[in-house]
Design a protein around this motif. Structure first.
Motif, PDB file in Angstrom:
ATOM      1  N   ILE B  25       0.846  -1.194   0.000  1.00  0.00           N
ATOM      2  CA  ILE B  25       0.000   0.000   0.000  1.00  0.00           C
ATOM      3  C   ILE B  25       0.878   1.239   0.000  1.00  0.00           C
ATOM      4  CG2 ILE B  25      -1.539   1.360   1.469  1.00  0.00           C
ATOM      5  CD1 ILE B  25      -2.767  -1.342   2.288  1.00  0.00           C
ATOM      6  N   HIS B  26       0.483   2.189  -0.837  1.00  0.00           N
ATOM      7  CA  HIS B  26       1.248   3.433  -0.961  1.00  0.00           C
ATOM      8  C   HIS B  26       0.395   4.613  -0.505  1.00  0.00           C
ATOM      9  CE1 HIS B  26       4.320   1.256  -3.205  1.00  0.00           C
ATOM     10  NE2 HIS B  26       3.329   0.630  -3.798  1.00  0.00           N
ATOM     11  N   MET B  27       0.490   4.908   0.775  1.00  0.00           N
ATOM     12  CA  MET B  27      -0.207   6.085   1.279  1.00  0.00           C
ATOM     13  C   MET B  27       0.504   7.323   0.767  1.00  0.00           C
ATOM     14  SD  MET B  27      -2.754   6.224   3.445  1.00  0.00           S
ATOM     15  CE  MET B  27      -2.503   7.525   4.654  1.00  0.00           C
ATOM     16  N   PRO B  28      -0.251   8.320   0.288  1.00  0.00           N
ATOM     17  CA  PRO B  28       0.402   9.585  -0.022  1.00  0.00           C
ATOM     18  C   PRO B  28       0.810  10.274   1.284  1.00  0.00           C
ATOM     19  CG  PRO B  28      -1.960   9.721  -0.462  1.00  0.00           C
ATOM     20  CD  PRO B  28      -1.688   8.334   0.041  1.00  0.00           C
ATOM     21  N   THR B  29       1.633  11.290   1.177  1.00  0.00           N
ATOM     22  CA  THR B  29       2.087  11.978   2.382  1.00  0.00           C
ATOM     23  C   THR B  29       1.822  13.472   2.265  1.00  0.00           C
ATOM     24  OG1 THR B  29       4.271  12.075   1.358  1.00  0.00           O
ATOM     25  CG2 THR B  29       3.911  10.330   2.953  1.00  0.00           C
ATOM     26  N   ALA B  30       1.682  14.093   3.420  1.00  0.00           N
ATOM     27  CA  ALA B  30       1.464  15.542   3.462  1.00  0.00           C
ATOM     28  C   ALA B  30       2.837  16.214   3.460  1.00  0.00           C
ATOM     29  CB  ALA B  30       0.672  15.915   4.711  1.00  0.00           C
ATOM     30  N   ARG B  31       3.182  16.816   2.346  1.00  0.00           N
ATOM     31  CA  ARG B  31       4.534  17.296   2.105  1.00  0.00           C
ATOM     32  C   ARG B  31       5.087  18.180   3.230  1.00  0.00           C
ATOM     33  NH1 ARG B  31       8.107  19.606  -2.319  1.00  0.00           N
ATOM     34  NH2 ARG B  31       8.695  21.572  -1.374  1.00  0.00           N
ATOM     35  N   ASP B  32       4.338  19.195   3.597  1.00  0.00           N
ATOM     36  CA  ASP B  32       4.888  20.123   4.586  1.00  0.00           C
ATOM     37  C   ASP B  32       5.082  19.456   5.943  1.00  0.00           C
ATOM     38  OD1 ASP B  32       4.987  22.019   2.668  1.00  0.00           O
ATOM     39  OD2 ASP B  32       3.169  23.086   3.305  1.00  0.00           O
ATOM     40  N   GLU B  33       4.163  18.545   6.265  1.00  0.00           N
ATOM     41  CA  GLU B  33       4.301  17.851   7.546  1.00  0.00           C
ATOM     42  C   GLU B  33       5.520  16.928   7.548  1.00  0.00           C
ATOM     43  OE1 GLU B  33       0.564  16.170   8.840  1.00  0.00           O
ATOM     44  OE2 GLU B  33      -0.396  18.135   8.879  1.00  0.00           O
ATOM     45  N   ASP B  71     -10.500   7.346  -9.777  1.00  0.00           N
ATOM     46  CA  ASP B  71     -11.614   7.621  -8.873  1.00  0.00           C
ATOM     47  C   ASP B  71     -11.165   7.825  -7.423  1.00  0.00           C
ATOM     48  OD1 ASP B  71     -10.941   5.031  -8.289  1.00  0.00           O
ATOM     49  OD2 ASP B  71     -12.892   4.163  -8.751  1.00  0.00           O
ATOM     50  N   GLN B  72      -9.850   7.850  -7.199  1.00  0.00           N
ATOM     51  CA  GLN B  72      -9.357   8.122  -5.846  1.00  0.00           C
ATOM     52  C   GLN B  72      -8.922   9.582  -5.766  1.00  0.00           C
ATOM     53  OE1 GLN B  72      -9.336   5.674  -3.239  1.00  0.00           O
ATOM     54  NE2 GLN B  72     -10.677   4.853  -4.820  1.00  0.00           N
ATOM     55  N   SER B  73      -9.596  10.330  -4.922  1.00  0.00           N
ATOM     56  CA  SER B  73      -9.209  11.738  -4.806  1.00  0.00           C
ATOM     57  C   SER B  73      -8.902  12.052  -3.355  1.00  0.00           C
ATOM     58  CB  SER B  73     -10.302  12.645  -5.359  1.00  0.00           C
ATOM     59  OG  SER B  73     -11.564  12.152  -4.983  1.00  0.00           O
ATOM     60  N   PHE B  74      -7.651  11.868  -2.998  1.00  0.00           N
ATOM     61  CA  PHE B  74      -7.216  12.170  -1.639  1.00  0.00           C
ATOM     62  C   PHE B  74      -7.382  13.667  -1.356  1.00  0.00           C
ATOM     63  CE2 PHE B  74      -5.149   8.084  -2.105  1.00  0.00           C
ATOM     64  CZ  PHE B  74      -5.163   7.561  -0.806  1.00  0.00           C
ATOM     65  N   PRO B  75      -7.751  13.999  -0.114  1.00  0.00           N
ATOM     66  CA  PRO B  75      -7.901  15.417   0.247  1.00  0.00           C
ATOM     67  C   PRO B  75      -6.609  16.188  -0.009  1.00  0.00           C
ATOM     68  CG  PRO B  75      -8.633  13.989   2.039  1.00  0.00           C
ATOM     69  CD  PRO B  75      -8.008  13.109   1.021  1.00  0.00           C
ATOM     70  N   GLN B  76      -6.763  17.411  -0.433  1.00  0.00           N
ATOM     71  CA  GLN B  76      -5.606  18.237  -0.792  1.00  0.00           C
ATOM     72  C   GLN B  76      -5.353  19.342   0.235  1.00  0.00           C
ATOM     73  OE1 GLN B  76      -3.686  17.622  -3.664  1.00  0.00           O
ATOM     74  NE2 GLN B  76      -4.915  15.753  -3.751  1.00  0.00           N
ATOM     75  N   ASP B  77      -5.810  19.150   1.455  1.00  0.00           N
ATOM     76  CA  ASP B  77      -5.633  20.230   2.431  1.00  0.00           C
ATOM     77  C   ASP B  77      -4.272  20.186   3.123  1.00  0.00           C
ATOM     78  OD1 ASP B  77      -5.884  18.068   4.097  1.00  0.00           O
ATOM     79  OD2 ASP B  77      -7.716  18.739   5.098  1.00  0.00           O
ATOM     80  N   GLY B  78      -3.409  19.255   2.712  1.00  0.00           N
ATOM     81  CA  GLY B  78      -2.052  19.224   3.252  1.00  0.00           C
ATOM     82  C   GLY B  78      -1.946  18.611   4.637  1.00  0.00           C
ATOM     83  N   LYS B  79      -3.011  17.958   5.097  1.00  0.00           N
ATOM     84  CA  LYS B  79      -2.984  17.380   6.449  1.00  0.00           C
ATOM     85  C   LYS B  79      -2.926  15.855   6.387  1.00  0.00           C
ATOM     86  CE  LYS B  79      -5.550  21.062   8.718  1.00  0.00           C
ATOM     87  NZ  LYS B  79      -6.914  21.506   9.005  1.00  0.00           N
ATOM     88  N   ALA B  85      -7.835   9.640   7.102  1.00  0.00           N
ATOM     89  CA  ALA B  85      -9.279   9.404   7.154  1.00  0.00           C
ATOM     90  C   ALA B  85      -9.786   8.876   5.816  1.00  0.00           C
ATOM     91  CB  ALA B  85     -10.006  10.704   7.525  1.00  0.00           C
ATOM     92  N   TYR B  86      -9.285   9.444   4.742  1.00  0.00           N
ATOM     93  CA  TYR B  86      -9.692   9.005   3.402  1.00  0.00           C
ATOM     94  C   TYR B  86      -9.275   7.553   3.172  1.00  0.00           C
ATOM     95  CZ  TYR B  86     -10.383   9.115  -1.664  1.00  0.00           C
ATOM     96  OH  TYR B  86     -10.797   8.850  -2.943  1.00  0.00           O
ATOM     97  N   PHE B  87      -8.045   7.256   3.539  1.00  0.00           N
ATOM     98  CA  PHE B  87      -7.509   5.900   3.366  1.00  0.00           C
ATOM     99  C   PHE B  87      -8.317   4.877   4.171  1.00  0.00           C
ATOM    100  CE2 PHE B  87      -4.264   2.827   5.136  1.00  0.00           C
ATOM    101  CZ  PHE B  87      -4.132   2.065   3.984  1.00  0.00           C
ATOM    102  N   GLN B  88      -8.685   5.263   5.386  1.00  0.00           N
ATOM    103  CA  GLN B  88      -9.458   4.350   6.234  1.00  0.00           C
ATOM    104  C   GLN B  88     -10.800   4.005   5.593  1.00  0.00           C
ATOM    105  OE1 GLN B  88      -9.184   6.958   9.609  1.00  0.00           O
ATOM    106  NE2 GLN B  88      -7.850   5.550  10.754  1.00  0.00           N
ATOM    107  N   THR B  89     -11.477   5.019   5.067  1.00  0.00           N
ATOM    108  CA  THR B  89     -12.790   4.793   4.474  1.00  0.00           C
ATOM    109  C   THR B  89     -12.695   4.085   3.130  1.00  0.00           C
ATOM    110  OG1 THR B  89     -13.390   6.899   5.417  1.00  0.00           O
ATOM    111  CG2 THR B  89     -14.958   5.939   3.871  1.00  0.00           C
ATOM    112  N   GLU B  90     -11.811   4.599   2.284  1.00  0.00           N
ATOM    113  CA  GLU B  90     -11.782   4.137   0.901  1.00  0.00           C
ATOM    114  C   GLU B  90     -11.055   2.813   0.713  1.00  0.00           C
ATOM    115  OE1 GLU B  90     -13.318   5.415  -1.811  1.00  0.00           O
ATOM    116  OE2 GLU B  90     -14.284   6.701  -0.341  1.00  0.00           O
ATOM    117  N   HIS B  91     -10.263   2.426   1.691  1.00  0.00           N
ATOM    118  CA  HIS B  91      -9.559   1.165   1.489  1.00  0.00           C
ATOM    119  C   HIS B  91      -9.693   0.204   2.674  1.00  0.00           C
ATOM    120  CE1 HIS B  91      -7.030  -1.496  -0.724  1.00  0.00           C
ATOM    121  NE2 HIS B  91      -6.118  -1.554   0.220  1.00  0.00           N
ATOM    122  N   LEU B  92      -9.256   0.626   3.854  1.00  0.00           N
ATOM    123  CA  LEU B  92      -9.242  -0.306   4.992  1.00  0.00           C
ATOM    124  C   LEU B  92     -10.626  -0.845   5.320  1.00  0.00           C
ATOM    125  CD1 LEU B  92      -6.721   1.414   7.454  1.00  0.00           C
ATOM    126  CD2 LEU B  92      -6.298  -0.377   5.768  1.00  0.00           C
TER     127      LEU B  92
END
Lengths: 125, 380
Positions: B25-33, B71-79, B85-92
């Motif tokens: 699984i490849h979770m995206p990451t929040a760059r600034d964090e 069809d996967q659109s991860f939130p773009q708010d940088g958090k 939360a998206y990963f939990q709902t959409e995959h797990l």
């Protein structure tokens, strides 16, 4: 055969698409140059919502570096694996035995209607 | 057609409620964090000059949109919390995943830059970010140690730093390499893996990028589809190198995981290694058993991207030949575009085989507990 009203002609302009529920089915209704087509919104490969993928053309070529486009607006690419399906038949372009269901579509107008709208119906067996 | 469509929306009967382990699984990451974990020196360099990493994506066109299912659109708010939360709902939740193995966080491009100190700092940043933002917030998530494989001593240091975290379950490196992984250059990495009882995993990516060797022995390829085919050749070279350089003789407890290189090709490759070993054994006499035995004892494979024979009757014999019942691990590769759906990617198997591939093999490899449902059942 059950007939489902899925929208008005004005809802889906040429080149447009609308994903609707018809009975218990999710269906993508396409307007290709004024003619309407309906596909089951389900990819036969691994079950993605096929019609949420891009609608595009079929790319052909005479050799490396050359790209030409046929059947503009008649190809849907699955949002996951990008398999290409013919909007008119539901068949996968390179392997027509792999297919999703293509439904019959009719455009009807009621004589008694006060407005001038035509309605799109999807027919599901 | 009707019947085909009808089965597609329902997971196989009896398996619907069974949880699974997804091993890639490849979770995206929040760059600034992530970047907040870097030392000031590198943070300022990145602010001023950019990430200073060669990239695979720009050179070879990964599929779909940036390599991710459309069809996967991860939130773009940088958090990170929104991504989680998206990963939990959409995959797990969607696929009832009991353990999700992240195959590293961040870009494997870290392993393509010549500056090993920078690579090490980035690995530390991504590993810490993952622990703080994902592992700490969802016990289902397990992760892999990103290492600066350019410098095996620095890599070992990073493994020692985070390797005992209970949710860190393996060490990961990309397939693209300067030397085949059986080379003694890498021993410090394997020593550290053994110290922490962590498998060493190689994930396809970054072949021919940056400091890594070209993606084929014949040189660079042009199109992404050729590049994907080349990855298998490279994995073959690593596997032979690990066996014939004697890595498993030197590190008898080491487990090697081959990720995202496909699976059924392994069967004839094992046959070829065994045949050649019979003839050439005296050249590598430290290799005590047929290569297939090393594979059976030390090597695991993830399933995605699964290749299916057009004749389905070939499937089970090939599975048997590659020791699938004990050595194959299910992987979806979420959220990447060539995702394998846990319910639909495999042909029919008996329940025992399914259970091994979708849960038990991974649980044994990574030291994970039995299914919660089974534990509850036993205590009830």
């Amino acid at each position: 055969m059950t007939k489902y009203l899925v929208g008005k002609v004005g809802d889906i302009p040429p080149g447009g698409k609308k994903i609707v529920d018809a009975g218990s089915r999710s269906v993508g209704v396409y307007n290709v140059q004024g003619r309407y087509y309906a596909l089951r919104n389900l990819c036969p490969h691994q079950g993605a919502a096929l019609c949420t993928g891009v609608t595009t053309a079929f790319v052909t070529s005479s050799g490396p570096g050359d790209f030409a486009y046929e059947c503009e607006g008649e190809i849907v690419r699955c949002p996951w694996h990008q398999w290409e399906f013919d909007v008119k038949t539901g068949q996968m372009v390179v392997d027509p035995a792999t297919r999703t269901i293509a439904y019959e579509v009719s455009v009807e107008k009621y004589d008694v209607s006060v407005d001038d709208e035509e309605y799109i119906y999807v027919h599901i067996r | 057609m009707e019947s085909v469509a009808a089965t597609q929306e329902t997971p196989r009967r009896g398996r619907k409620r069974l949880s699974i382990i997804d091993c890639d699984i490849h979770m995206p990451t929040a760059r600034d964090e992530v970047l907040s974990y870097l030392p000031r020196h590198y943070r300022e360099q990145i602010d001023t000059f950019g990430m200073r990493l060669p990239t695979q994506g720009a050179m070879y066109l990964n599929g779909a949109k940036g390599g991710i299912m459309q069809d996967q659109s991860f939130p773009q708010d940088g958090k990170a919390s929104s991504l989680l939360a998206y990963f939990q709902t959409e995959h797990l939740d969607k696929y009832n995943i009991e353990h999700a193995i992240l195959t590293g966080l961040g870009d494997y491009a870290i392993q393509t830059t010549p500056d090993a100190d920078y690579a090490a700092a980035l690995c530390t940043a991504y590993n810490n970010y993952g622990i703080d933002h994902y592992l700490a917030n969802d016990p289902r998530i397990k992760s892999s140690v990103m290492i600066p494989k350019q410098d095996p001593l620095l890599a070992a240091k990073e493994i020692d730093r985070v390797g005992s975290h209970p949710q860190i379950v393996q060490v990961i490196s990309s397939n693209g390499a300067e030397k085949p992984y059986g080379h003694r250059f890498y021993y410090p990495i394997y020593e550290a893996c053994v110290r922490h009882n962590l498998p060493f995993a190689v994930h396809v990516s970054m072949e021919g990028i940056g400091i890594n060797n070209p993606p084929t022995g014949a040189g660079h390829v042009n199109h992404y589809i050729e590049y994907r085919m080349a990855r298998t050749q490279i994995m073959m070279a690593h596997l032979a190198s690990m066996i014939f350089e004697g890595v498993f003789d030197r590190f008898p407890t080491l487990q090697f995981v081959m990720i995202e290189a496909g699976m059924l090709w392994i069967a004839p490759y094992i046959w070829r290694m065994d045949q050649d070993w019979k003839a050439l054994r005296s050249q590598t006499p430290w290799v005590k058993e047929p290569p297939s035995e090393y594979v059976r004892k030390h090597v695991k494979f993830t399933s995605q991207p699964i290749e299916l024979p057009p004749d389905e009757s070939l499937f089970l014999p090939l599975m048997k030949s590659m020791f699938a019942e004990t050595n194959l691990l299910f992987a979806s590769d979420y959220p990447h575009w060539d995702f394998d759906n846990p319910f639909k990617s495999f042909p029919k198997m008996d329940d025992g085989m399914w259970d091994r591939i979708f849960y038990r093999n991974a649980a044994e490899l990574y030291g994970l507990p039995a299914r919660r449902s089974e534990t509850e059942g036993a205590s009830a």
